[in-house]
Scaffold this motif. Structure first.
Motif, PDB file in Angstrom:
ATOM      1  N   LYS A  85       0.863  -1.183   0.000  1.00  0.00           N
ATOM      2  CA  LYS A  85       0.000   0.000   0.000  1.00  0.00           C
ATOM      3  C   LYS A  85       0.900   1.233   0.000  1.00  0.00           C
ATOM      4  N   GLY A  86       0.422   2.331  -0.589  1.00  0.00           N
ATOM      5  CA  GLY A  86       1.217   3.551  -0.615  1.00  0.00           C
ATOM      6  C   GLY A  86       0.368   4.798  -0.485  1.00  0.00           C
ATOM      7  N   VAL A  87       0.994   5.875   0.030  1.00  0.00           N
ATOM      8  CA  VAL A  87       0.313   7.159   0.175  1.00  0.00           C
ATOM      9  C   VAL A  87       1.346   8.274   0.051  1.00  0.00           C
ATOM     10  N   VAL A  88       0.948   9.367  -0.627  1.00  0.00           N
ATOM     11  CA  VAL A  88       1.824  10.525  -0.827  1.00  0.00           C
ATOM     12  C   VAL A  88       1.011  11.780  -0.569  1.00  0.00           C
ATOM     13  N   ILE A  89       1.605  12.752   0.117  1.00  0.00           N
ATOM     14  CA  ILE A  89       0.947  14.036   0.363  1.00  0.00           C
ATOM     15  C   ILE A  89       1.966  15.149   0.197  1.00  0.00           C
ATOM     16  N   SER A  90       1.516  16.305  -0.308  1.00  0.00           N
ATOM     17  CA  SER A  90       2.381  17.482  -0.425  1.00  0.00           C
ATOM     18  C   SER A  90       1.497  18.721  -0.513  1.00  0.00           C
ATOM     19  N   ARG A  91       2.122  19.885  -0.419  1.00  0.00           N
ATOM     20  CA  ARG A  91       1.393  21.120  -0.690  1.00  0.00           C
ATOM     21  C   ARG A  91       1.056  21.143  -2.178  1.00  0.00           C
ATOM     22  N   GLY A  92       0.095  21.963  -2.546  1.00  0.00           N
ATOM     23  CA  GLY A  92      -0.334  22.045  -3.939  1.00  0.00           C
ATOM     24  C   GLY A  92       0.766  22.431  -4.898  1.00  0.00           C
ATOM     25  N   ASP A  93       1.803  23.097  -4.403  1.00  0.00           N
ATOM     26  CA  ASP A  93       2.930  23.465  -5.276  1.00  0.00           C
ATOM     27  C   ASP A  93       3.993  22.372  -5.339  1.00  0.00           C
ATOM     28  N   GLY A  94       3.735  21.227  -4.683  1.00  0.00           N
ATOM     29  CA  GLY A  94       4.663  20.096  -4.717  1.00  0.00           C
ATOM     30  C   GLY A  94       5.678  20.085  -3.582  1.00  0.00           C
ATOM     31  N   GLY A  96       7.103  20.123   0.428  1.00  0.00           N
ATOM     32  CA  GLY A  96       6.732  19.478   1.678  1.00  0.00           C
ATOM     33  C   GLY A  96       6.277  18.042   1.545  1.00  0.00           C
ATOM     34  N   LYS A  97       6.722  17.367   0.511  1.00  0.00           N
ATOM     35  CA  LYS A  97       6.250  16.003   0.229  1.00  0.00           C
ATOM     36  C   LYS A  97       6.612  15.027   1.337  1.00  0.00           C
ATOM     37  N   ASP A  98       5.637  14.171   1.678  1.00  0.00           N
ATOM     38  CA  ASP A  98       5.846  13.079   2.625  1.00  0.00           C
ATOM     39  C   ASP A  98       5.174  11.848   2.025  1.00  0.00           C
ATOM     40  N   SER A  99       5.822  10.704   2.117  1.00  0.00           N
ATOM     41  CA  SER A  99       5.250   9.495   1.530  1.00  0.00           C
ATOM     42  C   SER A  99       5.564   8.281   2.392  1.00  0.00           C
ATOM     43  N   ASP A 100       4.791   7.249   2.185  1.00  0.00           N
ATOM     44  CA  ASP A 100       5.001   5.983   2.868  1.00  0.00           C
ATOM     45  C   ASP A 100       4.474   4.877   1.954  1.00  0.00           C
ATOM     46  N   ALA A 101       5.219   3.809   1.845  1.00  0.00           N
ATOM     47  CA  ALA A 101       4.783   2.662   1.045  1.00  0.00           C
ATOM     48  C   ALA A 101       5.476   1.418   1.569  1.00  0.00           C
ATOM     49  N   GLY A 102       4.785   0.312   1.466  1.00  0.00           N
ATOM     50  CA  GLY A 102       5.363  -0.940   1.905  1.00  0.00           C
ATOM     51  C   GLY A 102       4.298  -1.995   2.090  1.00  0.00           C
ATOM     52  N   ASN A 103       4.704  -3.124   2.617  1.00  0.00           N
ATOM     53  CA  ASN A 103       3.776  -4.210   2.905  1.00  0.00           C
ATOM     54  C   ASN A 103       3.226  -4.025   4.315  1.00  0.00           C
ATOM     55  N   TYR A 104       1.967  -3.629   4.385  1.00  0.00           N
ATOM     56  CA  TYR A 104       1.301  -3.370   5.663  1.00  0.00           C
ATOM     57  C   TYR A 104       0.015  -4.175   5.741  1.00  0.00           C
TER      58      TYR A 104
END
Length: 140
Positions: A85-94, A96-104
């Protein structure tokens, strides 16, 4: 007839989402993002490609901190199973990106971005390698 079917489908999806959020993971009484966060969006992953939901992207916001938070849950055949599973978030301008992915077993995340007064970009990727990506949403 179409309106009735749509209403039934939407009610079932809401019930499933509520049930999943209530039983998906032992995230604690404060919620998956911590205390002070309110859920501001729930998005289906996989329906268009497979005809059923393979994942759920949830977005939360804390007005106290100005931070957004996001998680991706597996659903359908991937609910409560150890899978990618994976998830990515950032400000609208790209920035401050933070992400997480792996087998959960339950969810990827939480991931956070400070975006008070700004829009965010957020993406959830389900175990079936389908995704939902939203740009410039949850502005404020």
């Amino acid at each position: 007839m179409r309106a009735r079917k749509l209403a039934i489908l939407l009610a079932a999806a809401a019930l499933t989402s509520t049930t999943l959020a209530a039983t998906a993971a032992p995230a604690g009484a404060a919620g998956p993002c911590g205390s002070g966060y309110s859920r501001v969006g729930v998005y289906n992953i996989g329906i268009e490609k497979y005809g059923y939901r393979t994942g759920i992207l949830e977005v939360y916001y804390s007005s106290a901190t100005g931070k957004n938070c996001a998680l991706t849950y597996g659903d359908g055949p991937y609910a409560n199973t150890t899978s990618w599973k994976g998830v990515v978030i950032s400000r609208g301008d790209g920035s401050g990106k933070d992400s997480d992915a792996g087998n959960y077993q339950y969810y990827a995340g939480p991931v956070y971005v400070s975006a008070a007064g700004q829009c965010i970009d957020v993406e959830g990727i389900s175990p079936s390698w389908t995704s939902v990506k939203l740009d410039n949403v949850h502005c404020g």
